[in-house]
Design a protein around this motif. Sequence first.
Motif, PDB file in Angstrom:
ATOM      1  N   LEU A   1     -95.528-109.370   2.425  1.00 31.89           N
ATOM      2  CA  LEU A   1     -95.717-108.127   1.706  1.00 31.89           C
ATOM      3  C   LEU A   1     -94.735-108.238   0.479  1.00 31.89           C
ATOM      4  N   VAL A   2     -93.508-108.374   0.463  1.00 37.02           N
ATOM      5  CA  VAL A   2     -92.471-108.540  -0.346  1.00 37.02           C
ATOM      6  C   VAL A   2     -92.854-109.779  -1.517  1.00 37.02           C
ATOM      7  N   ASP A   3     -93.348-110.747  -0.896  1.00 36.93           N
ATOM      8  CA  ASP A   3     -93.789-111.947  -1.838  1.00 36.93           C
ATOM      9  C   ASP A   3     -94.945-111.640  -2.575  1.00 36.93           C
ATOM     10  N   GLU A   4     -95.729-110.691  -2.078  1.00 39.72           N
ATOM     11  CA  GLU A   4     -96.910-110.389  -2.903  1.00 39.72           C
ATOM     12  C   GLU A   4     -96.690-109.640  -3.964  1.00 39.72           C
ATOM     13  N   LEU A   5     -95.659-108.524  -3.645  1.00 42.57           N
ATOM     14  CA  LEU A   5     -95.032-107.536  -4.586  1.00 42.57           C
ATOM     15  C   LEU A   5     -94.194-108.379  -5.747  1.00 42.57           C
TER      16      LEU A   5
ATOM     17  N   LEU B   1     -84.575-108.383  -2.775  1.00 41.57           N
ATOM     18  CA  LEU B   1     -85.724-109.022  -3.890  1.00 41.57           C
ATOM     19  C   LEU B   1     -86.666-108.154  -4.740  1.00 41.57           C
ATOM     20  N   MET B   2     -86.294-106.825  -4.332  1.00 44.26           N
ATOM     21  CA  MET B   2     -87.087-105.917  -5.075  1.00 44.26           C
ATOM     22  C   MET B   2     -86.033-105.199  -6.115  1.00 44.26           C
ATOM     23  N   PRO B   3     -86.617-104.496  -7.105  1.00 47.53           N
ATOM     24  CA  PRO B   3     -85.935-103.914  -8.344  1.00 47.53           C
ATOM     25  C   PRO B   3     -84.786-103.051  -7.833  1.00 47.53           C
ATOM     26  N   ASP B   4     -83.581-102.780  -8.420  1.00 44.34           N
ATOM     27  CA  ASP B   4     -82.944-101.956  -8.164  1.00 44.34           C
ATOM     28  C   ASP B   4     -83.018-100.511  -8.598  1.00 44.34           C
ATOM     29  N   ARG B   5     -84.370-100.031  -8.895  1.00 44.97           N
ATOM     30  CA  ARG B   5     -84.578 -98.912  -9.740  1.00 44.97           C
ATOM     31  C   ARG B   5     -86.042 -98.919  -9.081  1.00 44.97           C
ATOM     32  N   PRO B   6     -86.531 -97.490  -9.145  1.00 42.96           N
ATOM     33  CA  PRO B   6     -87.942 -97.051  -8.945  1.00 42.96           C
ATOM     34  C   PRO B   6     -88.777 -97.762  -9.528  1.00 42.96           C
ATOM     35  N   ALA B   7     -89.939 -98.526  -9.207  1.00 44.60           N
ATOM     36  CA  ALA B   7     -91.268 -99.092  -9.722  1.00 44.60           C
ATOM     37  C   ALA B   7     -92.367 -99.133  -9.043  1.00 44.60           C
ATOM     38  N   VAL B   8     -93.417 -99.224  -9.645  1.00 43.82           N
ATOM     39  CA  VAL B   8     -94.989 -99.148  -9.154  1.00 43.82           C
ATOM     40  C   VAL B   8     -95.430-100.484  -9.471  1.00 43.82           C
ATOM     41  N   PHE B   9     -96.233-101.047  -8.386  1.00 44.75           N
ATOM     42  CA  PHE B   9     -96.975-102.166  -8.385  1.00 44.75           C
ATOM     43  C   PHE B   9     -98.245-101.980  -7.975  1.00 44.75           C
ATOM     44  N   LEU B  10     -99.198-102.956  -8.542  1.00 45.21           N
ATOM     45  CA  LEU B  10    -100.722-102.892  -8.125  1.00 45.21           C
ATOM     46  C   LEU B  10    -100.636-103.727  -7.024  1.00 45.21           C
ATOM     47  N   ALA B  11    -101.381-103.231  -5.881  1.00 41.14           N
ATOM     48  CA  ALA B  11    -101.438-103.883  -4.525  1.00 41.14           C
ATOM     49  C   ALA B  11    -102.489-105.042  -4.721  1.00 41.14           C
ATOM     50  N   SER B  12    -102.140-106.294  -4.435  1.00 35.30           N
ATOM     51  CA  SER B  12    -103.116-107.148  -4.316  1.00 35.30           C
ATOM     52  C   SER B  12    -103.941-107.184  -2.805  1.00 35.30           C
ATOM     53  N   GLY B  13    -105.205-107.576  -2.819  1.00 32.35           N
ATOM     54  CA  GLY B  13    -105.939-107.578  -1.622  1.00 32.35           C
ATOM     55  C   GLY B  13    -105.097-107.752  -0.364  1.00 32.35           C
ATOM     56  N   LEU B  14    -104.098-108.776  -0.402  1.00 33.66           N
ATOM     57  CA  LEU B  14    -103.453-109.265   0.626  1.00 33.66           C
ATOM     58  C   LEU B  14    -102.399-108.214   0.893  1.00 33.66           C
TER      59      LEU B  14
ATOM     60  N   ARG C   1    -102.615-105.121   0.340  1.00 26.63           N
ATOM     61  CA  ARG C   1    -103.116-103.947   0.725  1.00 26.63           C
ATOM     62  C   ARG C   1    -103.454-104.125   2.369  1.00 26.63           C
ATOM     63  N   GLU C   2    -104.146-105.208   2.837  1.00 23.86           N
ATOM     64  CA  GLU C   2    -104.204-105.376   3.981  1.00 23.86           C
ATOM     65  C   GLU C   2    -102.889-105.258   5.018  1.00 23.86           C
ATOM     66  N   VAL C   3    -102.044-106.187   4.367  1.00 19.21           N
ATOM     67  CA  VAL C   3    -100.531-105.970   5.184  1.00 19.21           C
ATOM     68  C   VAL C   3    -100.153-104.574   5.294  1.00 19.21           C
ATOM     69  N   LEU C   4    -100.125-103.594   4.339  1.00 18.78           N
ATOM     70  CA  LEU C   4     -99.789-102.348   4.281  1.00 18.78           C
ATOM     71  C   LEU C   4    -100.587-101.908   5.414  1.00 18.78           C
ATOM     72  N   LEU C   5    -101.729-101.857   5.507  1.00 18.71           N
ATOM     73  CA  LEU C   5    -102.369-101.001   6.449  1.00 18.71           C
ATOM     74  C   LEU C   5    -102.373-101.607   7.861  1.00 18.71           C
ATOM     75  N   ALA C   6    -101.999-102.975   7.823  1.00 19.36           N
ATOM     76  CA  ALA C   6    -101.745-103.492   9.116  1.00 19.36           C
ATOM     77  C   ALA C   6    -100.425-103.033   9.853  1.00 19.36           C
TER      78      ALA C   6
END
Length: 248
Positions: A110-114, A64-77, A79-84
């Motif tokens: 997390l993937v849905d948010e990104l 579901l993610m791009p087939d190349r390197p990419a950068v995304f802005l982390a939403s508040g949710l 961010r919290e999922v990544l930390l958890a």
Amino acid sequence: MQTHTRGHLVYAAGGVLAVHTEHGTSIVPADRVSWTPAGFTHHHRAHGDTDMRIVFLPPSLARLMPDRPAVFLASGLAREVLLALTGPRDHDDAAPGHSRSARSRLLRVLVDELHEAHEQPLHLPEPQDDRLRGIARLLYENPGDNSSLAELGKTVGAGTRTLSRLFRDELGMTFYEWRTQLRVYHALVLLAEGHDTTRTAYACGWANPSGFIAAFTGIIGTTPGRYRNGRRTAPRASRPPAAAKPQG
């Protein structure tokens, strides 16, 4: 250099990360997330006091993610999922307290948010043409070089028209857009190392701090001063603006 059989997300909870692949360099300032698909040879480099978190995705979510390197802005949710998922200053293989099913649900969130987030203009493509590589090498070594494209072309044996076409066709941007992004990436490193806005502006080739602030804000979404002081920016609903033309 390393490669993985699973695609992975790298999150900068603090500091600045650079993710290098054969396709280019992704700069990951605080509260951004870098995505590297499976099979991409890469390496990471941290600048300043960096808190790096890594999360690997199963193939069912990676598709579901791009087939190349990419950068995304982390939403508040996000961010919290990544930390958890990662726990304190760790990566996901050691994340405590989550069952396999709970972890799967968190990864899906997390993937849905990104998937809903806008990609950030923070991936600097790596030139393949030898003439562009020569110019890139000069500017990597001295981001503050204000030579025109014609002047740089003399050092690599190519004219302005040829080089302009190569930048558009190969990198998808103009020379000035590419150089602006390179300078902003270098600025992120300098700010992470404790340099102030004025010193950073001149070191990166701007004739005055106001031009630097405008270009930096256009790409990063906040001013250098706020970024340096660790103030987070809220996710924006609109598309990020194109890179600004450098002054000087």
